[in-house]
Design a protein around this motif. Structure first.
Motif, PDB file in Angstrom:
ATOM      1  N   ASN A   1       0.829  -1.200   0.015  1.00  0.00           N
ATOM      2  CA  ASN A   1       0.010  -0.175  -0.096  1.00  0.00           C
ATOM      3  C   ASN A   1       0.942   1.165  -0.006  1.00  0.00           C
ATOM      4  OD1 ASN A   1      -2.926  -0.535   0.075  1.00  0.00           O
ATOM      5  ND2 ASN A   1      -2.199  -2.249   1.519  1.00  0.00           N
ATOM      6  N   LEU A   2       2.060   1.205   0.834  1.00  0.00           N
ATOM      7  CA  LEU A   2       2.789   2.491   0.731  1.00  0.00           C
ATOM      8  C   LEU A   2       3.607   2.630  -0.794  1.00  0.00           C
ATOM      9  CD1 LEU A   2       4.594   4.490   2.495  1.00  0.00           C
ATOM     10  CD2 LEU A   2       6.306   3.039   2.593  1.00  0.00           C
ATOM     11  N   VAL A   3       3.873   1.698  -1.144  1.00  0.00           N
ATOM     12  CA  VAL A   3       4.606   1.935  -2.636  1.00  0.00           C
ATOM     13  C   VAL A   3       3.412   2.293  -3.496  1.00  0.00           C
ATOM     14  CG1 VAL A   3       5.598   0.212  -4.779  1.00  0.00           C
ATOM     15  CG2 VAL A   3       6.365   0.186  -2.331  1.00  0.00           C
ATOM     16  N   ARG A   4       2.310   1.571  -3.418  1.00  0.00           N
ATOM     17  CA  ARG A   4       0.795   1.890  -4.460  1.00  0.00           C
ATOM     18  C   ARG A   4       0.498   3.319  -4.458  1.00  0.00           C
ATOM     19  NH1 ARG A   4      -4.609  -0.565  -5.663  1.00  0.00           N
ATOM     20  NH2 ARG A   4      -4.666   0.221  -7.756  1.00  0.00           N
ATOM     21  N   HIS A   5       0.616   3.833  -3.341  1.00  0.00           N
ATOM     22  CA  HIS A   5       0.100   5.283  -3.038  1.00  0.00           C
ATOM     23  C   HIS A   5       1.135   6.098  -3.155  1.00  0.00           C
ATOM     24  CE1 HIS A   5      -4.223   3.387  -2.589  1.00  0.00           C
ATOM     25  NE2 HIS A   5      -3.323   2.986  -1.624  1.00  0.00           N
ATOM     26  N   THR A   6       2.220   5.892  -2.992  1.00  0.00           N
ATOM     27  CA  THR A   6       3.264   7.090  -3.208  1.00  0.00           C
ATOM     28  C   THR A   6       4.290   7.009  -4.375  1.00  0.00           C
ATOM     29  OG1 THR A   6       4.969   5.593  -1.921  1.00  0.00           O
ATOM     30  CG2 THR A   6       3.534   6.939  -0.499  1.00  0.00           C
ATOM     31  N   THR A   7       3.894   6.058  -5.347  1.00  0.00           N
ATOM     32  CA  THR A   7       4.596   5.907  -6.530  1.00  0.00           C
ATOM     33  C   THR A   7       3.524   5.806  -7.635  1.00  0.00           C
ATOM     34  OG1 THR A   7       4.824   3.703  -6.540  1.00  0.00           O
ATOM     35  CG2 THR A   7       6.611   4.660  -5.359  1.00  0.00           C
ATOM     36  N   ASP A   8       4.217   5.906  -8.682  1.00  0.00           N
ATOM     37  CA  ASP A   8       3.198   5.634 -10.000  1.00  0.00           C
ATOM     38  C   ASP A   8       3.474   3.998 -10.489  1.00  0.00           C
ATOM     39  OD1 ASP A   8       2.391   8.174  -9.849  1.00  0.00           O
ATOM     40  OD2 ASP A   8       3.539   8.981 -11.120  1.00  0.00           O
TER      41      ASP A   8
END
Length: 167
Positions: free
Chosen positions: A34-41
């Motif tokens: 969720n961190l990677v999904r919501h902070t990156t493209d």
């Protein structure tokens, strides 16, 4: 309790320890996802693969030093190689479910992605439990079996050997 019940007790204990490490790995996996999904493209499956790799590293440490700390420690290179191989298969299972849901059915909302990531983790966990306990973290012989084998060897040494004639 009989001999079989102690084997069942050991299996239940092993499953509980595997579950504790797996639960921590699940949290790591979902948090990183969720961190990677919501902070990156990054696309959803790529974010999931990154999260799975982080969880695999975390899980190896937990399995080696908590769940399977009493297992055979010889051949760490082989152990790690097999762990990574079976973890990679689990990664494909886990992220394959997410891939099919996302790109096959178009289920790509944050809730749907988390549901199918969780489902993929569950299916992959069954495979990982079987493969890790069967191939990676091999059990040492039970102490009672070792004692029995040692007693048989001791008795064999005490018996006089018959002398054979060589013609």
């Amino acid at each position: 309790m009989g001999r079989g019940s102690s084997g069942l007790r050991r299996l239940v204990h092993e499953i509980a320890k595997f579950g504790a490490v797996g639960g921590a790995g699940l949290l790591v996996n979902l948090l990183v996802f969720n961190l990677v999904r919501h902070t990156t493209d990054l696309q959803v499956v790529r974010a999931s693969v990154i999260a799975t790799v982080v969880a695999i590293v975390s899980n190896y440490i937990g399995f080696r030093y908590f769940t399977y700390r009493d297992r055979d420690k010889s051949g760490r290179t082989k152990e790690l190689t097999l762990f990574l191989l079976f973890s990679a298969v689990g990664l494909v299972i886990e992220n394959g479910v997410l891939y099919v849901a996302t790109y096959g059915f178009g289920w790509d909302s944050p809730l749907e992605s988390n549901v199918f990531k969780f489902l993929g983790i569950g299916i992959a966990t069954l495979f990982r439990f079987w493969s890790y306990r069967t191939w990676v973290f091999k059990a040492l012989p039970a102490p009672e079996l070792v004692a029995s084998a040692e007693e048989i060897l001791a008795q064999a040494e005490r018996k006089p050997r018959s002398k054979q004639r060589v013609s």
